[in-house]
Design a protein around this motif. Structure first.
Motif, PDB file in Angstrom:
ATOM      1  N   UNK A   1     -10.376  -8.346  13.964  1.00 44.20           N
ATOM      2  CA  UNK A   1      -8.948  -8.301  13.534  1.00 44.20           C
ATOM      3  C   UNK A   1      -8.978 -10.236  12.742  1.00 44.20           C
ATOM      4  N   UNK A   2      -8.224 -10.402  12.700  1.00 44.22           N
ATOM      5  CA  UNK A   2      -8.354 -12.237  11.868  1.00 44.22           C
ATOM      6  C   UNK A   2      -7.644 -12.717  13.481  1.00 44.22           C
ATOM      7  N   UNK A   3      -8.310 -13.788  13.443  1.00 42.82           N
ATOM      8  CA  UNK A   3      -7.654 -14.676  14.395  1.00 42.82           C
ATOM      9  C   UNK A   3      -6.670 -15.499  14.208  1.00 42.82           C
ATOM     10  N   UNK A   4      -5.908 -15.419  12.886  1.00 44.42           N
ATOM     11  CA  UNK A   4      -4.624 -15.632  11.673  1.00 44.42           C
ATOM     12  C   UNK A   4      -3.475 -15.034  12.048  1.00 44.42           C
ATOM     13  N   UNK A   5      -2.858 -15.586  13.153  1.00 42.76           N
ATOM     14  CA  UNK A   5      -1.731 -14.809  13.684  1.00 42.76           C
ATOM     15  C   UNK A   5      -2.115 -14.283  15.134  1.00 42.76           C
ATOM     16  N   UNK A   6      -2.721 -14.008  15.299  1.00 43.54           N
ATOM     17  CA  UNK A   6      -3.439 -13.086  16.643  1.00 43.54           C
ATOM     18  C   UNK A   6      -2.584 -13.931  18.508  1.00 43.54           C
ATOM     19  N   UNK A   7      -2.627 -13.110  19.003  1.00 44.40           N
ATOM     20  CA  UNK A   7      -2.227 -13.799  20.354  1.00 44.40           C
ATOM     21  C   UNK A   7      -3.026 -14.101  21.023  1.00 44.40           C
ATOM     22  N   UNK A   8      -3.401 -15.763  21.878  1.00 43.34           N
ATOM     23  CA  UNK A   8      -4.715 -16.046  21.906  1.00 43.34           C
ATOM     24  C   UNK A   8      -4.066 -16.570  23.327  1.00 43.34           C
ATOM     25  N   UNK A   9      -4.651 -16.586  24.378  1.00 44.94           N
ATOM     26  CA  UNK A   9      -4.609 -17.357  25.821  1.00 44.94           C
ATOM     27  C   UNK A   9      -6.050 -17.930  25.954  1.00 44.94           C
ATOM     28  N   UNK A  10      -6.102 -19.160  25.725  1.00 42.74           N
ATOM     29  CA  UNK A  10      -7.565 -19.767  26.406  1.00 42.74           C
ATOM     30  C   UNK A  10      -7.407 -20.257  27.686  1.00 42.74           C
ATOM     31  N   UNK A  11      -8.117 -19.812  27.875  1.00 44.39           N
ATOM     32  CA  UNK A  11      -8.516 -20.313  30.237  1.00 44.39           C
ATOM     33  C   UNK A  11      -9.394 -21.060  30.186  1.00 44.39           C
ATOM     34  N   UNK A  12      -9.328 -22.222  31.360  1.00 49.54           N
ATOM     35  CA  UNK A  12      -9.593 -22.802  31.508  1.00 49.54           C
ATOM     36  C   UNK A  12     -10.262 -24.161  30.241  1.00 49.54           C
ATOM     37  N   UNK A  13      -9.022 -23.771  29.756  1.00 50.06           N
ATOM     38  CA  UNK A  13      -8.543 -25.025  28.566  1.00 50.06           C
ATOM     39  C   UNK A  13      -9.213 -26.447  28.347  1.00 50.06           C
ATOM     40  N   UNK A  14      -9.605 -26.831  29.242  1.00 53.91           N
ATOM     41  CA  UNK A  14      -9.696 -28.228  29.382  1.00 53.91           C
ATOM     42  C   UNK A  14      -8.892 -28.917  28.851  1.00 53.91           C
ATOM     43  N   UNK A  15      -9.299 -30.156  27.958  1.00 54.12           N
ATOM     44  CA  UNK A  15      -8.967 -31.206  27.242  1.00 54.12           C
ATOM     45  C   UNK A  15      -8.826 -30.543  25.843  1.00 54.12           C
ATOM     46  N   UNK A  16      -9.166 -29.082  25.578  1.00 54.15           N
ATOM     47  CA  UNK A  16      -8.398 -28.482  24.565  1.00 54.15           C
ATOM     48  C   UNK A  16      -9.211 -28.593  23.418  1.00 54.15           C
ATOM     49  N   UNK A  17     -10.348 -28.613  23.524  1.00 55.03           N
ATOM     50  CA  UNK A  17     -11.610 -28.661  22.345  1.00 55.03           C
ATOM     51  C   UNK A  17     -11.590 -27.273  21.383  1.00 55.03           C
ATOM     52  N   UNK A  18     -11.392 -25.485  22.585  1.00 49.18           N
ATOM     53  CA  UNK A  18     -11.501 -24.584  22.107  1.00 49.18           C
ATOM     54  C   UNK A  18      -9.844 -24.216  21.326  1.00 49.18           C
TER      55      UNK A  18
END
Length: 269
Positions: free
Chosen positions: A43-60
């Protein structure tokens, strides 16, 4: 003498005082990584509900947003979360960790850990991942690892080992063991993706100095190492532009299409 657990916590907390340095100098991730995640999840990332854990300063987080994902960040560190808000003011970030996610059950399409899974307790983080992922959702763990088959990078690692008395890259080389954290609960697929970036020598050295094993050595000891390392790296890159080569290790696990009910979380997202 500190215990392994106390040392682990000290390293995890060390980033908060160096958040700006981390944001300015750490490498990002190549487009091929996100192409591979889309391929493996189907599935595409576009429109996906994503949770970035341990996101730090937000690079990913920033890369995921560029791909059109609807991202919520989870970050335990006060200093890192503050830098995240400065860098990505329009992205929601909540304080929490992978061991106790402040998220509702079965609402997330993709749960990501960019260089942060090794800070979790897998016995708690794996069930939490299963709880928050929707049926058919995926857990993606990845790390930038130094490409030790590149001679100058291997030599730099050996110099660091001699200077500090321990192998500063051992943790990254042992990341394959993290597949066992997830395997058995979820089906894990592995991919290795090589990429590189060219940066000024000062950025390269500041990147090295932003790692937890360096942050805990003290300014004087780390500065002595980095001054000597500057001389060695200039012998390889006399123009002062360093080509860092990385192998991204991606571990991606997909949940089953049916999920049993769990106890509701205390907070939702």
């Amino acid at each position: 003498m500190t215990t392994p657990r106390a040392d682990h916590l000290a390293r995890a907390h060390s980033f908060n005082a160096a958040a700006a340095r981390y944001a300015a100098n750490r490498p990002s991730y190549p487009p091929a990584l996100f192409d591979t995640i889309e391929e493996l999840t189907g599935r595409p990332l576009a429109g996906s509900r994503v949770v970035d854990v341990g996101a730090g300063t937000g690079i990913a987080t920033a890369r995921l947003r560029e791909r059109g994902a609807d991202v919520i960040a989870v970050e335990p560190g006060e200093g890192m979360a503050a830098e995240f808000r400065r860098t990505l003011p329009g992205v929601p970030v909540v304080r929490g960790s992978g061991d106790a996610l402040p998220l509702a059950d079965h609402r997330t399409d993709l749960l990501t850990y960019a260089q942060s899974w090794h800070w979790t307790d897998p016995a708690r983080a794996v069930p939490e991942a299963v709880r928050v992922l929707r049926p058919g959702g995926a857990l993606a763990l990845w790390w930038n690892r130094d490409a030790l088959d590149v001679p100058w990078i291997a030599e730099a690692g050996e110099r660091a080992r001699r200077h500090f008395g321990f192998d500063v890259s051992a943790e990254k080389r042992d990341l394959d063991a993290h597949a066992a954290d997830v395997d058995g609960c979820l089906d894990v697929v592995r991919r290795d993706i090589r990429w590189s970036r060219k940066v000024p020598l000062d950025t390269h050295l500041a990147n090295l100095g932003s790692h937890s094993l360096f942050l805990l050595q003290g300014e004087e000891r780390s500065a002595a190492y980095l001054a000597e390392e500057r001389r060695h790296v200039l012998e390889v890159f006399p123009g002062g532009i360093v080509e860092e080569t990385y192998d991204v290790l991606l571990l991606l696990a997909t949940t089953t299409t049916t999920t049993t009910a769990t106890t509701p979380a205390s907070a939702t997202a």
